[in-house]
Design a protein around this motif. Structure first.
Motif, short mmCIF file in Angstrom:
data_model
loop_
_atom_site.label_atom_id
_atom_site.label_comp_id
_atom_site.label_asym_id
_atom_site.label_seq_id
_atom_site.Cartn_x
_atom_site.Cartn_y
_atom_site.Cartn_z
N LEU A 33 0.85 -1.13 0.04
CA LEU A 33 -0.01 0.26 0.19
C LEU A 33 0.94 1.43 -0.03
CD1 LEU A 33 -2.73 -1.09 2.77
CD2 LEU A 33 -3.01 -0.70 0.06
N GLU A 39 -0.82 2.21 -7.93
CA GLU A 39 -2.00 1.37 -7.62
C GLU A 39 -2.35 0.09 -8.38
OE1 GLU A 39 -5.54 3.70 -6.46
OE2 GLU A 39 -4.51 5.03 -5.25
N TYR A 136 -7.40 3.13 2.65
CA TYR A 136 -6.95 2.22 1.81
C TYR A 136 -7.83 1.16 1.31
CZ TYR A 136 -2.06 3.95 2.20
OH TYR A 136 -0.96 4.75 2.22
N ARG A 139 -8.55 -0.17 -2.06
CA ARG A 139 -7.24 -1.16 -2.54
C ARG A 139 -7.32 -2.47 -2.31
NH1 ARG A 139 -2.35 1.18 -3.06
NH2 ARG A 139 -1.84 -0.60 -3.98
#
Length: 142
Positions: A33, A39, A136, A139
């Protein structure tokens, strides 16, 4: 768990499956991360319904997590091959670690197996799956 529904994923997605109760695996996911600024990777806990469905789809045990998995373009990489593919897609200087591909696979996977077998003893484990870090959540595979 025979009624697992495979999550909708784009074949171009790079999905990293990790053990969410393993402290080493959680540090690894936080590393991804932090440094995967483009990404390129999505994360998925093997304990989640999505993770369980992916494990079943690729014929991995649903109750024993002894390898990191990288799913990309319909293929599933494991052990040191997964680590090398992940590091190759990371920004410099981390991408240099992909040079490990030139080491004999037996040696690479031997080191991987040693750490995987002893990770709870060496690094510890959580009593329950750790939550994604604040900010996050997008993600992680839903």
């Amino acid at each position: 768990m025979t009624n697992l529904q495979l999550p909708a994923i784009d074949p171009q997605d790079r999905i990293i499956l990790f053990d969410a109760v393993c402290k080493l695996c959680n540090h690894w996911s936080r590393f991804i991360l932090r440094f995967d600024r483009r990404e390129r990777f999505k994360l998925c806990s093997v304990q989640s319904p999505q993770g369980q469905a992916l494990l079943a789809h690729y014929d991995f045990p649903l109750d024993q997590y002894d390898t990191l998995l990288l799913i990309h373009n319909g293929t599933c990489l494991t052990r040191s091959d997964a680590i090398i593919a992940i590091m190759a897609a990371m920004p410099f200087p981390w991408s240099i670690l992909a040079l490990m591909r030139w080491l004999p696979k037996r040696l690479r996977d031997g080191g991987y197996h040693f750490i995987a077998r002893n990770r709870y003893r060496l690094f510890g484990r959580y009593d329950h799956c750790a939550l994604p870090p604040e900010g996050y959540q997008k993600r992680f595979l839903e």
